[in-house]
Design a protein around this motif. Structure first.
Motif, PDB file in Angstrom:
ATOM      1  N   ASP A 248      11.168  11.020   0.765  1.00  0.00           N
ATOM      2  CA  ASP A 248      11.658   9.871   1.507  1.00  0.00           C
ATOM      3  C   ASP A 248      12.412   8.910   0.587  1.00  0.00           C
ATOM      4  O   ASP A 248      12.384   9.044  -0.639  1.00  0.00           O
ATOM      5  N   LEU A 249      13.065   7.913   1.222  1.00  0.00           N
ATOM      6  CA  LEU A 249      13.888   6.960   0.464  1.00  0.00           C
ATOM      7  C   LEU A 249      13.050   6.125  -0.513  1.00  0.00           C
ATOM      8  O   LEU A 249      13.476   5.843  -1.632  1.00  0.00           O
ATOM      9  N   LEU A 250      11.846   5.733  -0.078  1.00  0.00           N
ATOM     10  CA  LEU A 250      11.006   4.905  -0.947  1.00  0.00           C
ATOM     11  C   LEU A 250      10.646   5.664  -2.233  1.00  0.00           C
ATOM     12  O   LEU A 250      10.724   5.112  -3.342  1.00  0.00           O
ATOM     13  N   SER A 251      10.296   6.944  -2.095  1.00  0.00           N
ATOM     14  CA  SER A 251       9.976   7.747  -3.283  1.00  0.00           C
ATOM     15  C   SER A 251      11.206   7.842  -4.185  1.00  0.00           C
ATOM     16  O   SER A 251      11.088   7.801  -5.421  1.00  0.00           O
ATOM     17  N   ALA A 252      12.400   7.957  -3.567  1.00  0.00           N
ATOM     18  CA  ALA A 252      13.631   8.041  -4.367  1.00  0.00           C
ATOM     19  C   ALA A 252      13.866   6.726  -5.113  1.00  0.00           C
ATOM     20  O   ALA A 252      14.279   6.721  -6.279  1.00  0.00           O
TER      21      ALA A 252
ATOM     22  N   GLY B 284       0.834  -1.210   0.000  1.00  0.00           N
ATOM     23  CA  GLY B 284       0.000   0.000   0.000  1.00  0.00           C
ATOM     24  C   GLY B 284       0.863   1.252   0.000  1.00  0.00           C
ATOM     25  O   GLY B 284       0.562   2.239  -0.689  1.00  0.00           O
ATOM     26  N   LEU B 285       1.980   1.196   0.763  1.00  0.00           N
ATOM     27  CA  LEU B 285       2.860   2.370   0.861  1.00  0.00           C
ATOM     28  C   LEU B 285       3.520   2.657  -0.500  1.00  0.00           C
ATOM     29  O   LEU B 285       3.610   3.819  -0.926  1.00  0.00           O
ATOM     30  N   VAL B 286       3.948   1.582  -1.194  1.00  0.00           N
ATOM     31  CA  VAL B 286       4.559   1.758  -2.520  1.00  0.00           C
ATOM     32  C   VAL B 286       3.537   2.403  -3.467  1.00  0.00           C
ATOM     33  O   VAL B 286       3.847   3.355  -4.190  1.00  0.00           O
ATOM     34  N   ALA B 287       2.300   1.909  -3.425  1.00  0.00           N
ATOM     35  CA  ALA B 287       1.269   2.469  -4.307  1.00  0.00           C
ATOM     36  C   ALA B 287       1.030   3.948  -3.966  1.00  0.00           C
ATOM     37  O   ALA B 287       0.919   4.792  -4.860  1.00  0.00           O
ATOM     38  N   ALA B 288       0.992   4.272  -2.665  1.00  0.00           N
ATOM     39  CA  ALA B 288       0.731   5.659  -2.250  1.00  0.00           C
ATOM     40  C   ALA B 288       1.866   6.584  -2.690  1.00  0.00           C
ATOM     41  O   ALA B 288       1.620   7.696  -3.170  1.00  0.00           O
TER      42      ALA B 288
END
Ligand code: HEM
Length: 285
Positions: free
Chosen positions: A92-96, A80-84
């Motif tokens: 944040d690191l995930l968005s990068a 869910g976090l990846v999709a968001a």
């Protein structure tokens, strides 16, 4: 991330101001690295409570059946976090990682979730254990504790020595030689499983004089606590920073910090793989 880690440590430490007594594993050492990873991965504030409780269950289940269920909850949460973050990137690191490209190639959903899971696992457990065992070690060495209190610039040296002396991992991650190697008169064929005993390496008298002594003034500060070579710990700088800030915050704010129970009564999570405190009751009275 220093300033944010400092603020989080300061906030968690108020538990001792309030009650004069606390279990620093549950109230400080466990939540701090999870909150820092939450910042790193951009986990929204509102999700942090349930997320942390799933991670704690995964690491320390009350019965083995809870592990699969906790892993499943974390997995679904990270999906869910990846999709968001795909829909609405942050800083944040995930968005990068979502934005990263390598010659037109991008990370897929499963790769992103798997990386986030790795960072979560690798970034929380060892740091949690080193904060609690690190504090216990300092409390057990009052002369060196007094030195560090008087001169906090000694803390980075203390952290290096804690990484060697109080490392929670007994064994390193498994290795498989790609070709035959000879070590200590033994030939290891390619493909064999090799288990390296970190605990033994860190207490090797051929390497460290008087290895069972905790000594923040050791000249040789090298160790294998954060790995070596290609797979050297991605979070090494963050881990060192978090442990230093955690110890600094507690020592600065609580001049009378002491164990609330005899050391022999402390309970450990001890296994073939790791060695970690279950609780660390302290007082500041
Ligand atoms: C005191 C805390 C920590 C200790 C003792 C530690 C220890 C290690 C060790 C020994 C390895 C090498 C594993 C191998 O040889 O294959 C490693 C790898 C790794 N660590 Fe840490 N770590 C800590 C904190 C962190 C933090 C805070 C993060 C992330 C924010 C992190 C992320 C990683 C990752 C992603 C890898 C895999 C690197 C790769 O395979 O290329 N670690 N860590």
């Amino acid at each position: 991330m220093r300033a944010a880690a400092g603020r989080l440590a300061g906030r968690l430490a108020t538990v001792l101001d309030r009650d004069g007594r606390a279990d620093l594993v549950a109230e400080f050492a466990n939540p701090l690295p999870l909150l820092v990873i939450g910042d790193l991965l951009g986990i929204p504030e509102a999700d942090r409570g349930p997320f942390s409780s799933a991670v704690s269950t995964m690491f320390a289940p009350e019965h083995p059946g809870q592990v699969a269920e906790a892993v499943d909850r974390i997995h679904r949460f990270l999906l869910g976090l990846v999709a968001a973050r795909r829909a609405e990137p942050g800083d944040d690191l995930l968005s990068a990682l979502i934005a990263a490209r390598d010659e037109g190639d991008r990370l897929g959903k499963d790769e992103l979730v798997s990386l986030a899971f790795l960072i979560l696992m690798a970034g929380s457990e060892n740091t949690q254990h080193l904060i609690s065992s690190g504090l216990l070690t300092l409390l057990g060495h009052p002369a060196q504790l007094a030195e560090v209190r008087a001169d906090p610039s000694l803390l980075p040296d203390a952290v290096e020595e804690l990484l060697r002396y109080a490392h929670p991992n007994q064994m390193a991650i498994r290795r498989f030689p790609t070709e035959a190697v000879d070590i200590g008169g033994v030939r290891i064929p390619p493909g064999d499983t090799v288990l390296l005993c970190l605990a033994s390496a860190h207490r090797d008298p051929a390497r460290y004089p008087d290895p069972d002594r905790f000594d923040i003034h050791r000249v040789d500060k090298s160790h294998l606590a954060l790995g070596q070579g290609f797979h050297y710990c991605l979070g090494a700088a963050l881990a060192r920073t978090e442990i230093r800030i955690a110890l600094e915050t507690l020592l600065r704010r609580f001049p009378r910090l002491a164990l609330a129970v005899p050391e022999d009564d402390l309970r450990w999570r001890a296994s073939f793989r790791s060695h970690a405190l279950r609780e660390l009751p302290v007082t500041d009275r």
